[in-house]
Scaffold this active site. Structure first.
Site, PDB file in Angstrom:
ATOM      1  N   ASP A   1       0.796  -1.067  -0.148  1.00 10.56           N
ATOM      2  CA  ASP A   1       0.450   0.190  -0.107  1.00 10.56           C
ATOM      3  C   ASP A   1       0.880   1.251  -0.294  1.00 10.56           C
ATOM      4  O   ASP A   1       2.232   0.998   0.273  1.00 10.56           O
ATOM      5  CB  ASP A   1      -1.046   0.203   1.265  1.00 10.56           C
ATOM      6  CG  ASP A   1       0.053   0.168   2.841  1.00 10.56           C
ATOM      7  OD1 ASP A   1       0.664  -0.801   2.568  1.00 10.56           O
ATOM      8  OD2 ASP A   1      -0.794   1.166   3.033  1.00 10.56           O
TER       9      ASP A   1
ATOM     10  N   GLU B   1      -0.059  -1.316   5.653  1.00 11.73           N
ATOM     11  CA  GLU B   1       0.773  -0.887   6.525  1.00 11.73           C
ATOM     12  C   GLU B   1       0.841   0.267   6.736  1.00 11.73           C
ATOM     13  O   GLU B   1       1.594   1.058   8.300  1.00 11.73           O
ATOM     14  CB  GLU B   1       2.803  -1.537   5.784  1.00 11.73           C
ATOM     15  CG  GLU B   1       3.961  -1.439   6.388  1.00 11.73           C
ATOM     16  CD  GLU B   1       4.303   0.252   6.971  1.00 11.73           C
ATOM     17  OE1 GLU B   1       5.393   0.531   7.850  1.00 11.73           O
ATOM     18  OE2 GLU B   1       3.914   0.922   5.921  1.00 11.73           O
TER      19      GLU B   1
END
Length: 356
Positions: free
Chosen positions: A65, A126
């Site tokens: 991400d 994350e």
């Protein structure tokens, strides 16, 4: 053989804001399968790749991400530097590592190179506090000798020997609404309560091992109404768990005291997000990483940081893991960039780690 810059540019062009990683996950899984790996998922949607080899097992970890600011990013070549067009973040955090890992694995396949067993772990979300890492299936990593998390800014060759614990605190202050012109004395201002609490806290740089921050303060309402609700989100970090505990406790005490002083109330949610880790200079994972740096003529650097990564969770699980720099600079901003040479260095170092 995959081209490193092309792979990086493709990854950057795929929007993968936290919780929106499905498209990039499919791209990454396809690349892992083409490189000869077997793939699996865990309950949190993290992607694993497995390539059997000789002797030890090396874990390569990066996250899929990006922050929302990287939505719509495109790579712009500015001489020897790779940037965005200036309207977004670049997303080199963490797509530089994703690209380097994919191309290193493809290089092994194309060259039929000898290698240890390799496990790849690409995590989701994350950037929102290691959300994906909380779902890691440690059983899938049982064979890992040591791991490398590529998720830190700075020239390639850097290693994070110590990283902090982190707490997240959410607070909702409840006051009492009233007309601000006719009868303001009948109201209890949630904004005043929350402001007094924040003013009483020691924030930002607390000491050399500890930081704290109020990241969000939301109190919607009309200017002529005494605000009855304010929502705040805080974080605290420290390399010393006892200092983190004390910092969080002092912030909570400040909020409770302010609410009491104004006759209001506050609902507090306190979440311990991840644990600190410390690697001594004689740690096996550090020695292996240093050896790889020497092989590809990269300067080895060692530092502690107050930034967390998946390495925090992996170390807590008993998997000796080192967070490593990935060559990018100024992440989470529109000024984010990575020199082409650093991207190449990252590829070279990862290739060395999985063929050493």
């Amino acid at each position: 053989m995959q081209n490193l810059l092309d792979t990086f540019s493709q990854l950057v062009s795929l929007d993968s804001v936290s919780y929106e990683e499905d498209q990039i996950t499919l791209f990454l899984e396809t690349a892992l399968l083409q490189a000869g790996l077997h793939t699996e998922y865990d309950d949190g949607g993290n992607l694993y790749g497995f390539l059997p080899g000789k002797d030890k097992t090396i874990l390569l970890n990066a996250h899929m991400d990006t922050v929302d600011l990287a939505r719509g990013a495109r790579v712009v070549e500015d001489g020897a530097i790779l940037r965005s067009d200036g309207t977004t973040a670049l997303g080199a955090d963490d797509k530089a590592a994703l690209a380097a890992i994919l191309v290193a694995l493809d290089t092994i396949k194309q060259n039929e190179a000898d290698h240890p067993s390799i496990v790849v772990l690409f995590t989701r979300s994350e950037e929102l506090g290691l959300v994906g890492a909380r779902s890691i299936d440690v059983g899938k990593l049982a064979s890992v000798s040591y791991g490398f998390t590529f998720d830190a800014s700075g020239p390639v060759g850097g290693a994070v020997s110590a990283a902090p614990s982190q707490d997240k605190i959410e607070a909702i202050f409840h006051g009492k609404g009233a007309h601000a012109g006719f009868k303001p004395e009948n109201g209890i201002s949630a904004i005043q309560m929350a402001s007094q609490a924040v003013n009483a806290m020691k924030l930002l740089r607390v000491d050399e091992e500890t930081t704290a921050n109020v990241g969000s303060f939301i109190a919607p309402g009309a200017k002529n109404i005494v605000c009855d609700t304010a929502t705040l989100i805080f974080e605290a970090r420290s390399l010393d768990p006892s200092k983190l505990k004390a910092q969080s406790a002092s912030m909570i005490d400040a909020m409770e005291s302010a609410a009491k002083a104004y006759g209001g109330s506050v609902d507090i949610t306190h979440e311990h997000q991840y644990e600190a880790y410390h690697h001594g200079e004689d740690a096996a994972v550090l020695k292996y990483f240093k050896q790889a740096c020497e092989k590809v003529a990269l300067p080895f650097g060692l530092e502690s940081t107050l930034g967390g990564s998946d390495a925090n969770v992996l170390n807590k699980m008993g998997i000796e893991t080192l967070a490593c720099t990935s060559g990018y600079e100024e992440p989470h901003t529109k000024n984010e960039y990575i020199p082409k040479k650093e991207l190449e260095n990252l590829f070279s170092l990862i290739l060395e780690l999985i063929t050493l």
